[in-house]
Design an enzyme around this catalytic site. Structure first.
Site, PDB file in Angstrom:
ATOM      1  N   GLU A 197       0.808  -1.205   0.000  1.00 41.19           N
ATOM      2  CA  GLU A 197       0.000   0.000   0.000  1.00 41.19           C
ATOM      3  C   GLU A 197       0.850   1.268   0.000  1.00 41.19           C
ATOM      4  O   GLU A 197       0.552   2.224  -0.698  1.00 41.19           O
ATOM      5  CB  GLU A 197      -0.916   0.000   1.211  1.00 41.19           C
ATOM      6  CG  GLU A 197      -2.067   0.938   0.999  1.00 41.19           C
ATOM      7  CD  GLU A 197      -2.866   1.124   2.259  1.00 41.19           C
ATOM      8  OE1 GLU A 197      -2.764   0.271   3.152  1.00 41.19           O
ATOM      9  OE2 GLU A 197      -3.570   2.140   2.338  1.00 41.19           O
ATOM     10  N   ASP A 198       1.911   1.270   0.795  1.00 44.37           N
ATOM     11  CA  ASP A 198       2.632   2.529   1.025  1.00 44.37           C
ATOM     12  C   ASP A 198       3.977   2.642   0.317  1.00 44.37           C
ATOM     13  O   ASP A 198       4.607   3.687   0.371  1.00 44.37           O
ATOM     14  CB  ASP A 198       2.887   2.724   2.529  1.00 44.37           C
ATOM     15  CG  ASP A 198       1.595   2.805   3.313  1.00 44.37           C
ATOM     16  OD1 ASP A 198       0.565   3.088   2.684  1.00 44.37           O
ATOM     17  OD2 ASP A 198       1.621   2.577   4.522  1.00 44.37           O
TER      18      ASP A 198
END
Ligand code: MN
Length: 736
Positions: A90-91
Site C-alpha cells: 500500500e505505502d
C-alpha cells in the site's frame, strides 16, 4: 537528524527484530528463520525513508504488529512474514507480484487482503459499514487477514497518543464499534479488553483516568483480600497433587465503566472488581474431572451461590471459551467469582482459536466451530442486495450475542444466540424451512413464531407449503441470517407485485394517451416523489396510486410551469464543503471545522452538551450541524459510520448562557430530603431548575432533576454540593 541518531536507530531496529525472533521461537521450523529475516529486510528497505507521526522510524510499526501476531495471538511464520510486509504494497513501491515472487502465492493473497481492507478505514469519503463488509468478505479467504488486521489496530491504538485529537476520537470510536466486538467473537479476550480500555481512554479520558486511579488506590486492600482467600486452599491443592497457579484477575476499566453506566452504581459499590483464577496444569484426558475436583476443594472452604455456576467445559462458548465459573462467599462476607480452567483452556481464553491450532492433535473438534462461524458469515455475505448499514447492524447483533443451546426433535444440539426466536431456529435449519414456517412446538407445546427460545428447549418447526415470509417477520427474527433471508424474500415478492403493477399502469397510461416510456415513468415517479419506478409499480398494484394521480401527472406534463412552486426540494449536498456551507450562520460559542470557523449549530438533545464538555459537530441532513458530546451514547456509532460528516468543534468562550443538564440522585428516603435538595439547587449561584421528578420505593429515593448551568465546572460544583446533603448516596450526570 544527525549521524549518531541514525546509528542508534539502526541498533534499535535490530534489537526489536531480535525480540520478534525470540517471541516466535517456540513455533519456528527449519527455514522459518530465514523467511522472517527476508521479510524483515524487505520491509526495512521499503520503509527506510518513512517515519510515523511520533517521529520514530516506520519499520517499528510492522515489527510490533508481527510481534503481537506471534506473542499475543500465537500465529506462525506465514502470519509473521505477512505482518512485517503488511504496509509495503500500500505505502511503498513493492507490488503484489514482487511479494509473490519473493515469498509465494499464500503470502501474496494475505497481503492483498490486508491492502484491500486497510486504507479504507482512513478514507473520509466512504461509509465505514461498507468497509467493514469488505473486511468480512476477506474472512472467507483467510482468517489470518483479520487476525493481522486486529494486531495492526492494536498497535495503532497503543500508539494513538501522537495523533491529532479528532483522529484519536475517530479511530478510538471505530475500535469500540467494530474491532473490539470482532476480537470478542474470535475469542481474543485479552486483545478485546485492551482495545476497549484504550478506546475508552481516548473517547472518555476523564472517566478512564478516574477509574484507573481508583483501581490503583484500592489495589493494596485487594491484594490483602486475595492473599487471605488463597491461603487455605493453596496447600490443599498441592497436597492433592495439583500444579496450580492462583491469582486475582482485576476487571478491565472498560467493563467497570460499563457497569457504572448501565447499573447506575458507583465504583465503590461494585463488588466483583476482580475474579480469582485457578489454572491447573493437567493432561488433556483429565481436564474435566480435575477442574471439578478443584471446584469441590474450593467449595469445601467457601460456600457457593447456587445460581452462579457456569459450566463452559461441558459446553464451550461458540468462540471457543472453556472454563468453570462459580461465585462463592469469601472471607469478610464478600462474594467472589472463581474461575477454574486448565493451562490449555486459559491460552484459548486469552489468545483465541489461533492458540488452539497448536493443539491440532486433540481429538475434539473446536476448529469445526471456527469453521461453523466462518460458514455463517459467508452465508450472510451471499445476500449482496442488503444495504451496508443494515448488514452491519444485523452482524453486530450476532457479534455481541451470548449463546444458548437448544435441541432438535431428534436430540441434535444446536447453538443459537441469546434472544433467538422459533423463527430464527427455522431459518437456522434451512432457508426453506424458515420461509414456510407457520409455527413451532417447543417441548411439545404449540408456540407462535416470535416465541423466544430458552436454553434446553426442544424445538420442532411446523411448516406449510403455502406459507411465505410476511412483513412483520422482520420483527420476529433476531439473528442476522434470518433477517437477511426474510428481507430477500420480501424483496422478491415485492418485485413480483411490482411486475403486475407495471402491466396495470401500462393500460392506464394508454387510456390517458401517455406514452409508456422509461423517461415518462421516471418523471412520473419524480412527480410523486418516489425513489424509482419499481416503487411506483408496486403502489399501482396495491391500488395506492390510481387514475387521479395519473391525471394530475398528465396536467403537469402539459403545463409544468403551473407546478413550479411545488418542485421537489434541492438535492442533498454531497461534499463536506457544501454541507458546511449550507449550515453556515453565526454563533460565537463554538468554533467548528479544521479552520475553527464560527458556524451555526444546534446542541443535540440526546446528550445535552455544555461548555467544557469534549464535543464534536455532526452534519445532519436538513438540520445543520449538531453538537454531541464525545461520550454521547450515539457518538461511537456516528463517528465510526459517518466519519466524513463529523467536524471538529471546540468551545470558544464561556459565555454565561444557560445549558440544560440532567442529574440523577439516589439516596435513602429521609424526611425533608427533596426539600433539602431543592434548597441546595436554588441557593447555588445561577442555577435554575427546569424539572424535578422522584420516586421512592421501600425507603430508597431516586430523583431526576433537569437544571440550567453554564459549564461542566459549574455542574460539578452543584453535584458536589448535592452529594453532601444528608441521605444522598449517589449523584451522577445523565445524558438526557
Ligand atoms: Mn499498519
Amino acid at each position: 537528524m544527525n549521524e549518531i541518531d541514525l546509528e542508534a536507530e539502526k541498533k534499535e531496529i535490530l534489537n526489536r527484530y531480535k525480540a520478534l525472533l525470540k517471541a516466535s521461537k517456540r513455533r519456528l521450523q527449519k527455514g522459518d528463520k530465514e523467511l522472517i529475516r527476508k521479510a524483515f529486510e524487505v520491509a526495512v528497505d521499503a520503509h527506510k525513508e518513512m517515519r510515523r507521526k511520533s517521529g520514530e522510524p516506520y519499520i517499528y510499526h510492522p515489527i510490533a504488529v508481527a510481534q503481537i501476531c506471534a506473542e499475543e495471538i500465537g500465529l506462525g511464520t506465514t502470519s509473521i512474514v505477512c505482518a512485517l510486509l503488511h504496509d509495503t504494497v500500500e505505502d511503498t513501491d513493492i507490488t503484489l507480484d514482487d511479494i509473490r515472487g519473493m515469498f509465494g502465492e499464500k503470502e501474496a493473497k494475505i497481503i492483498d487482503g490486508l491492502t484491500k481492507i486497510s486504507g479504507v478505514f482512513d478514507q473520509t469519503s466512504s461509509l465505514q459499514a461498507e468497509n467493514f463488509r469488505k473486511m468480512m468478505l476477506t474472512l472467507s479467504d483467510d482468517v489470518r487477514v483479520i487476525l493481522i488486521k486486529l494486531a495492526d489496530r492494536l498497535h495503532n491504538m497503543r500508539t494513538l497518543e501522537s495523533m491529532k485529537r479528532d483522529k484519536q476520537i475517530k479511530i478510538a470510536s471505530e475500535t469500540l464499534y467494530l474491532y473490539a466486538p470482532l476480537a470478542h467473537r474470535l475469542g481474543l479476550n485479552s486483545i478485546k479488553s485492551e482495545l476497549e480500555d484504550l478506546g475508552l481512554k481516548y473517547t472518555n479520558k476523564e472517566t478512564y483516568d478516574e477509574i484507573a486511579l481508583k483501581l490503583r488506590e484500592s489495589e493494596p486492600e485487594r491484594k490483602r483480600f486475595i492473599q487471605k482467600f488463597i491461603e487455605p486452599i493453596k496447600d490443599i491443592l498441592v497436597e492433592q497433587g495439583f500444579k496450580a497457579k492462583i491469582y486475582g484477575r482485576p476487571k478491565s476499566i472498560f467493563s467497570i465503566y460499563n457497569k457504572i453506566k448501565n447499573k447506575g452504581v458507583e465504583f465503590e459499590e461494585i463488588y466483583d472488581l476482580f475474579a480469582i483464577r485457578i489454572i491447573i496444569d493437567t493432561p488433556y484426558e483429565q481436564e474435566k474431572t480435575d477442574c471439578w475436583r478443584v471446584y469441590s476443594i474450593i467449595t469445601d472452604f467457601y460456600h457457593p451461590s447456587p445460581e452462579r455456576l457456569r459450566d463452559w467445559i461441558s459446553t464451550p462458548k461458540a468462540n471457543g471459551y472453556e472454563s468453570l465459573h462459580t461465585t462463592v462467599m469469601g472471607p469478610d462476607g464478600k462474594w467472589v467469582e472463581v474461575q477454574i480452567r486448565t493451562k490449555r483452556m486459559d491460552e484459548i481464553a486469552e489468545m483465541g482459536y489461533a492458540a488452539h491450532w497448536k493443539y491440532k492433535d486433540n481429538p475434539d473438534d473446536k476448529e469445526g466451530q471456527l469453521e461453523d462461524w466462518l460458514r455463517k458469515i459467508r452465508e450472510l455475505l451471499e445476500s449482496p442486495e442488503e444495504n451496508a448499514m443494515d448488514f452491519i447492524d444485523d452482524f453486530k447483533l450476532n457479534l455481541f450475542a451470548e449463546e444458548i443451546f437448544v435441541f432438535t426433535p431428534t436430540g441434535e444440539m444446536r447453538t443459537m444466540p441469546f434472544g433467538a426466536t422459533a423463527l430464527d431456529f427455522a431459518f437456522d435449519i434451512h432457508t426453506k424451512v424458515g420461509q414456510h414456517c407457520i409455527g413451532a412446538k417447543v417441548n411439545h407445546k404449540l408456540v407462535p413464531l416470535n416465541y423466544e427460545l430458552k436454553g434446553g428447549d426442544q424445538v420442532e418447526i411446523l411448516t406449510s407449503r403455502k406459507q411465505t415470509p410476511k412483513e412483520d417477520w422482520i420483527n420476529f427474527a433476531s439473528t442476522a441470517k434470518a433477517k437477511s433471508k426474510i428481507k430477500l424474500a420480501l424483496k422478491e415478492s415485492h418485485r413480483k407485485i411490482a411486475d403486475e403493477g407495471r402491466e396495470i399502469l401500462e393500460r392506464k397510461f394508454y387510456k390517458q394517451k401517455l406514452e409508456f416510456t422509461v423517461q415518462n415513468l421516471q418523471d412520473f415517479a419524480n412527480f410523486l416523489k418516489l425513489p424509482n419506478s419499481q416503487e411506483l409499480f408496486y403502489r399501482v398494484a396495491k391500488d395506492a396510486i390510481g387514475i387521479k394521480e395519473i391525471k394530475d401527472y398528465a396536467k403537469f406534463k402539459a403545463h409544468p410551469e403551473k407546478f413550479a412552486g411545488k418542485k421537489q426540494e434541492s438535492a442533498i449536498p454531497q461534499t463536506l464543503e457544501q454541507m458546511v456551507a449550507g449550515a453556515r450562520g453565526n454563533a460565537d460559542l463554538l468554533v467548528i471545522g479544521d479552520d475553527m470557523q464560527k458556524l451555526d449549530y444546534k446542541l443535540s438533545p440526546c446528550c445535552n452538551p455544555i461548555p467544557g464538555d469534549d464535543v464534536f459537530g455532526f452534519i445532519t441532513i436538513g438540520e445543520g450541524i449538531k453538537i454531541h458530546r464525545v461520550n454521547c451514547p450515539n457518538a461511537i456509532q456516528l463517528l465510526s459510520n459517518y466519519a466524513y460528516r463529523v467536524v471538529k468543534a471546540k468551545w470558544n468562550s464561556q459565555h454565561l448562557i444557560a445549558f440544560l443538564a440532567g442529574i440523577k440522585i439516589k439516596g435513602t428516603d429521609e424526611l425533608g430530603l427533596v426539600n433539602n435538595i431543592t434548597k441546595v439547587i436554588s441557593t447555588q449561584y445561577n442555577v435554575n431548575m427546569r424539572s424535578i421528578s422522584f420516586d421512592t420505593d421501600s425507603g430508597v429515593f431516586e430523583g431526576t432533576i433537569m437544571v440550567y448551568v453554564h459549564s461542566t465546572e459549574h455542574l460539578t460544583q452543584l453535584i458536589n454540593k448535592l452529594k453532601k446533603v444528608n441521605g444522598v448516596q449517589n449523584v451522577v450526570r445523565i445524558d438526557s
